[in-house]
Write a protein that holds these residues in place. Structure first.
Motif, PDB file in Angstrom:
ATOM      1  N   THR A  60       8.403  18.612   1.229  1.00  0.00           N
ATOM      2  CA  THR A  60       7.767  17.605   2.088  1.00  0.00           C
ATOM      3  C   THR A  60       7.891  17.947   3.566  1.00  0.00           C
ATOM      4  O   THR A  60       6.995  17.632   4.360  1.00  0.00           O
ATOM      5  CB  THR A  60       8.401  16.218   1.830  1.00  0.00           C
ATOM      6  OG1 THR A  60       8.377  15.948   0.430  1.00  0.00           O
ATOM      7  CG2 THR A  60       7.644  15.124   2.556  1.00  0.00           C
ATOM      8  N   MET A 109      11.505  13.182  -1.122  1.00  0.00           N
ATOM      9  CA  MET A 109      10.271  13.213  -0.328  1.00  0.00           C
ATOM     10  C   MET A 109      10.414  12.357   0.927  1.00  0.00           C
ATOM     11  O   MET A 109       9.968  12.742   2.014  1.00  0.00           O
ATOM     12  CB  MET A 109       9.093  12.734  -1.176  1.00  0.00           C
ATOM     13  CG  MET A 109       8.661  13.729  -2.238  1.00  0.00           C
ATOM     14  SD  MET A 109       7.142  13.235  -3.096  1.00  0.00           S
ATOM     15  CE  MET A 109       7.755  11.895  -4.114  1.00  0.00           C
ATOM     16  N   THR A 204       3.941  24.565   0.334  1.00  0.00           N
ATOM     17  CA  THR A 204       4.611  23.652  -0.592  1.00  0.00           C
ATOM     18  C   THR A 204       5.050  24.389  -1.852  1.00  0.00           C
ATOM     19  O   THR A 204       6.194  24.253  -2.304  1.00  0.00           O
ATOM     20  CB  THR A 204       3.680  22.485  -0.967  1.00  0.00           C
ATOM     21  OG1 THR A 204       3.308  21.785   0.218  1.00  0.00           O
ATOM     22  CG2 THR A 204       4.378  21.516  -1.906  1.00  0.00           C
TER      23      THR A 204
END
Length: 468
Positions: A60, A109, A204
């Protein structure tokens, strides 16, 4: 009564939130055996309670630069803290291990949104010549929370249902949410900022794969399994593709031009070395105290608390000195102090008294306080103001990766070298463990000594220059 300056209320606001995130993660570390017993699960499954948090947080973090610019830093921080509270409530209400792991992913997150943005909010509130002290005060949370977290977690799991490990976050998080909503400074969102979808997918997957491989690689056998090797290789190749792609974008997800600023690049190297030093102690010292000297978990906790308090004190003093004199007067001495005290921990004997280990670890805390956050502040001060959020995101991602690497390296070294000494040198179990830990601390100290010359490259705008 003197009114608190509004910029210091920003520090207090983000302290509440980030302290809660770090504290909760460290509270769960010593409680994993309880989850194994309660859910009748194996260690690998329960280990996901920690691994998923680290992976989801790392995945994140690269987003925060874009989100902070596009929607405003205050808004993203508040969303992150609110989501963390939702994850905490979900964790407390979980009925299965799978539900707890999902809740931890949500918490990770949220933490990934909060941690880089918190630093950017402090930099937004303070001028360059005052940021050292501000970040030093903020950094106290990062040092004290891991020191007291295991003790709090142990007390909760001993006297209360495990659900309170998650419920414990809620009053602190709600307080942080209220204070942050009132005192954090709003920023004008840049509605023209475009989202770099390809860059997001690449970074990511790349960061997530690397952290996942490191998170499951607690032994040499696990790290060299085909899945771990594929994840690590795939992650590194994807990150390389991300770097290649981002350099050709007009609006990249992360502006990698910050690495062309020497002070910022060197600050990353210094904080990487300091993180390895920090986590070598976090991993090795409990093994030393309990497996070698046969002392209790309470004494292990006692070993870390003075070091954390000393680190917080010297982080604040080092930040103040950074503002007045610049990083060269703070970071190199801090690294040397950290290296020397770590080297001393690499020369322990079975007859070494506990008080001496306590003293050496406390000195290590002082070195960490003078090197870690001051180097980060100097690096962030050196980049353009418009890139602070992105610089903070990259700093946090790389710190996360190097911290994970440090834990994996020392855990594998401990297992492999200890077994080797037990069989080839015919040492008793505690003697083999002590020699292995000594060698590991010496390796850690060498890493820090190597980085000391680079720390002199750090430049900064100290107060006298700013006043002129």
């Amino acid at each position: 009564m003197k009114k608190i300056d509004s910029k210091w209320l920003v520090v207090v606001s983000v302290l509440f939130g980030t302290f809660t995130v770090i504290l909760n993660n460290s509270m769960l570390n010593p409680t994993l055996p309880h989850f194994i017993e309660f859910f009748d699960a194996n260690a690998v499954s329960v280990g996901w309670i920690l691994t998923i948090f680290m992976v989801s947080m790392g995945m994140t973090m690269p987003l925060t630069g874009y989100l902070g610019d596009r929607f405003g830093k205050k808004k993203i921080y508040l969303v992150g803290l609110a989501v963390f509270l939702i994850g905490s409530l979900a964790g407390a209400l979980s009925q299965t291990l799978g539900m707890i792991i999902i809740s931890r992913a949500v918490q990770g997150m949220a933490g990934g949104l909060m941690m880089p943005i918190a630093m950017a909010l402090i930099f937004q509130a303070f001028p360059k010549e005052e940021r050292g002290l501000a970040v030093g005060v903020y950094g106290v949370a990062a040092m004290v929370a891991p020191a007291i977290g295991p003790t709090i977690g142990g007390v909760i799991i001993e006297f209360l249902p495990w659900n309170f490990l998650f419920l414990f976050n809620i009053p602190f998080g709600l307080t942080g949410l209220i204070i942050s909503g009132k005192y954090l400074l709003s920023t004008e969102p840049n509605r023209e900022r475009k989202f770099d979808l390809t860059g997001f997918i690449l970074v990511t997957f790349g960061v997530g794969a690397i952290l996942f491989a490191l998170g499951r690689g607690s032994t040499w056998e696990l790290l060299t399994e085909p899945l771990s090797v594929m994840l690590m290789a795939g992650g590194l190749l994807t990150v390389a593709a991300f770097v290649f792609y981002e350099q050709r974008q007009t609006q990249p997800l992360l502006d990698l031009s910050v690495f062309k600023v020497p002070t910022y690049s060197v600050s990353i190297v210094v904080t990487a070395a300091a993180s390895i030093g920090l986590f070598s102690g976090i991993f090795l010292l409990p093994l030393l105290i309990q497996n070698v000297y046969g002392l209790s978990e309470i004494q292990t906790g006692l070993l870390f608390l003075p070091a954390a308090l000393c680190s917080g004190l010297f982080m604040t003093l080092g930040g103040k000195l950074l503002d007045k004199k610049g990083p060269r007067y703070v970071v190199p001495p801090g690294l040397l102090l950290l290296a020397v005290s770590t080297f001393a921990l690499g020369n322990l004997k079975l007859s070494t008294p506990f008080w001496l280990i306590l003293l050496l670890n406390t000195v290590r805390g002082a070195g960490l306080g003078m090197s870690n956050m001051p180097a980060t502040t100097a690096g962030m001060n050196a980049i353009p103001e418009k890139l602070v959020a992105q610089g903070s995101a990259m700093n946090n991602v790389l710190r996360q990766i190097f911290s994970a690497f440090g834990i994996v390296f020392f855990s594998i070294y401990y297992e492999v070298r200890r077994a080797q000494l037990s069989t080839t040198a015919n040492l008793a179990a505690n003697e083999a463990a002590l020699q292995t830990i000594n060698e590991a601390f010496i390796i850690s100290s060498i890493v820090m000594v190597i980085v000391v010359p680079a720390a002199f490259v750090l430049k900064g705008q100290h107060k006298k220059t700013a006043d002129n």
